[in-house]
Design an enzyme around this catalytic site. Structure first.
Site, mmCIF file in Angstrom:
data_model
loop_
_atom_site.group_PDB
_atom_site.id
_atom_site.type_symbol
_atom_site.label_atom_id
_atom_site.label_comp_id
_atom_site.label_asym_id
_atom_site.label_seq_id
_atom_site.Cartn_x
_atom_site.Cartn_y
_atom_site.Cartn_z
ATOM 1 N N CYS A 140 0.836 -1.187 0.000
ATOM 2 C CA CYS A 140 0.000 0.000 0.000
ATOM 3 C C CYS A 140 0.875 1.242 0.000
ATOM 4 O O CYS A 140 2.000 1.230 0.524
ATOM 5 C CB CYS A 140 -0.930 0.008 1.223
ATOM 6 N N TYR B 9 -5.169 2.277 11.358
ATOM 7 C CA TYR B 9 -6.102 1.230 11.759
ATOM 8 C C TYR B 9 -6.207 0.110 10.739
ATOM 9 O O TYR B 9 -7.096 -0.731 10.849
ATOM 10 C CB TYR B 9 -7.497 1.824 11.990
ATOM 11 N N SER C 182 -12.134 5.383 -0.338
ATOM 12 C CA SER C 182 -12.000 5.532 1.114
ATOM 13 C C SER C 182 -11.761 6.993 1.480
ATOM 14 O O SER C 182 -10.781 7.600 1.054
ATOM 15 C CB SER C 182 -10.836 4.674 1.623
ATOM 16 N N CYS D 237 -22.955 -9.354 4.175
ATOM 17 C CA CYS D 237 -22.755 -10.687 4.754
ATOM 18 C C CYS D 237 -22.869 -10.686 6.270
ATOM 19 O O CYS D 237 -23.203 -11.706 6.870
ATOM 20 C CB CYS D 237 -21.415 -11.265 4.308
ATOM 21 N N CYS E 193 -12.644 -15.508 3.591
ATOM 22 C CA CYS E 193 -13.125 -14.212 4.073
ATOM 23 C C CYS E 193 -11.978 -13.218 4.090
ATOM 24 O O CYS E 193 -10.831 -13.577 4.422
ATOM 25 C CB CYS E 193 -13.708 -14.370 5.481
ATOM 26 N N ASP E 194 -12.283 -11.972 3.758
ATOM 27 C CA ASP E 194 -11.275 -10.918 3.741
ATOM 28 C C ASP E 194 -10.646 -10.691 5.111
ATOM 29 O O ASP E 194 -9.484 -10.307 5.220
ATOM 30 C CB ASP E 194 -11.940 -9.632 3.244
ATOM 31 N N CYS F 294 -28.093 -16.024 19.975
ATOM 32 C CA CYS F 294 -28.860 -14.782 19.820
ATOM 33 C C CYS F 294 -30.346 -15.019 19.581
ATOM 34 O O CYS F 294 -31.106 -14.065 19.452
ATOM 35 C CB CYS F 294 -28.296 -13.961 18.658
#
Length: 371
Positions: A15, A21, A122, A255, A276-277, A317
């Site tokens: 990047c 974060y 972003s 999701c 999953c990311d 839940c």
């Protein structure tokens, strides 16, 4: 075969920003090899070929990072050529890209518009808030460059939405952030709760989001959005759109509102595939796109184990009065997880109080769509 959507990391974790974060920097740091370099043409070709063979009706290719524009425009020109070459079943193809905006110039904007890429840009609000955490390698802010990217998108007609990470400063100044977006004419917004690092105690970093802050943020954001809606100014906020979908009897698009995890297709630059990311980790590697079939990976033992871990969400839940909408939230907010999910979502108190606060007005809006 069913539709398939693949998330591709052509530049791995590389990047040109050093966002404080960044969840993917943290994820990559928990792998034996944090950065897999740039995706080769051969891997890209195999990926496109196998994806179009598997998904013969609708296929989506999304590019994320790290920063996916670091792969260069020629990479995406080759993507389009491979899609044309291997789309023998005449599937509907969509392309998307998430970017920090730092590489965007006229050439990129023209290309993305011409080929109808949906872009996520972003931007964490106005300069004084955005530049607190989204900095370059020298510590300088990136806000000016991101605004310029948005201007290029507007000039060339790129379809894009704004991605905002909800940090502590964003949550404390939600009105300022929301009005900034309104002034800029940004009408498609996605607010993503900030993640602390894997294994970290949540809420300890300067940017960390706490349940109390997130509750306050959601309530204030809803009030602003609801006021606009009542006054004929409709703004799309992904979470709120999904709540309305559920109230109207449609399945959620997001999701984290499905109530369980699916095994998705996240492809790292070296061809490794993960479910999953948030879990592009050695433990969850399902296979390699260069060697394995998509069907074998998506139906394999690792994929099944990944899905199984999330099965306990619904059981824990089920008695909650807002579970039908909340669905337990994202698995990542239950960390640390061993072999099964225990305890509650870190943001559970925020969600419960937010739904208590906003649900009557959500139902009012849903009824207006049906009338």
């Amino acid at each position: 075969m069913p539709p398939i959507y693949v998330l591709i990391k052509p530049a791995s974790s590389a990047c040109n920003l050093r966002c404080k974060y960044c969840f993917y920097h943290d994820v990559a740091g928990n792998r034996a090899t944090p950065n897999q370099g740039m995706m080769s043409d051969a891997t890209l070709e195999t990926l496109v070929q196998k994806t179009l063979e598997y998904g013969d009706q609708a296929v989506g290719f999304a590019f994320q990072g790290g920063e996916p524009t670091l792969a260069g425009l020629d990479f995406y020109r080759k993507l389009l050529a491979y899609q044309k070459q291997y789309n023998r079943n005449h599937a509907r193809i969509s392309n998307a890209l998430q970017t920090n905006g730092m590489c965007i110039d006229e050439s990129w904007a023209e290309f993305l518009a011409e080929h109808r890429f949906l872009v996520g840009l972003s931007l964490d609000g106005p300069k004084d808030i955005h530049d607190l955490n989204r900095t370059d390698a020298r510590g300088g802010g990136s806000h000016r460059r991101v605004e310029q990217a948005a201007a290029w998108f507007d000039q060339y007609g790129v379809e894009y939405n704004i991605l905002c990470v909800v940090t502590k400063p964003v949550a404390r100044h939600v009105e300022k952030v929301y009005h900034y977006y309104a002034k800029k004419g940004f009408r498609y917004l996605q607010f993503i709760p900030c993640l602390d690092g894997l294994g970290e105690t949540p809420g300890q970093n300067p940017y960390s989001l706490t349940p109390e802050l997130y509750e306050s943020f959601l309530k204030k954001l809803f009030d602003l959005w609801y006021w606009d809606f009542r006054n004929g100014n409709r703004v799309s906020i992904r979470m709120f759109d999904n709540i309305l979908h559920l109230l109207l009897g449609y399945p959620p698009e997001s999701c984290d509102m499905k109530g369980y995890c699916s095994a998705n297709t996240v492809v790292e630059a070296d061809g490794a595939v993960y479910p999953c990311d948030f879990y592009v980790l050695d433990r969850w590697k399902m296979g390699d796109i260069r060697e394995d079939s998509l069907q074998a990976m998506l139906q394999g033992e690792t994929a099944r184990a990944f899905v199984e871990v999330s099965r306990d969400i619904a059981g824990q839940c089920q008695g909650c009065e807002v579970f039908a909408l909340c669905r337990g939230g994202c698995r990542r907010h239950y960390e640390p997880i061993a072999d099964r999910i225990e305890g509650q979502n870190y943001f559970c108190p925020a969600y419960r109080r937010f739904y208590d606060y906003a649900l009557p007005r959500f139902r009012e809006i849903a009824r207006s769509y049906g009338s």
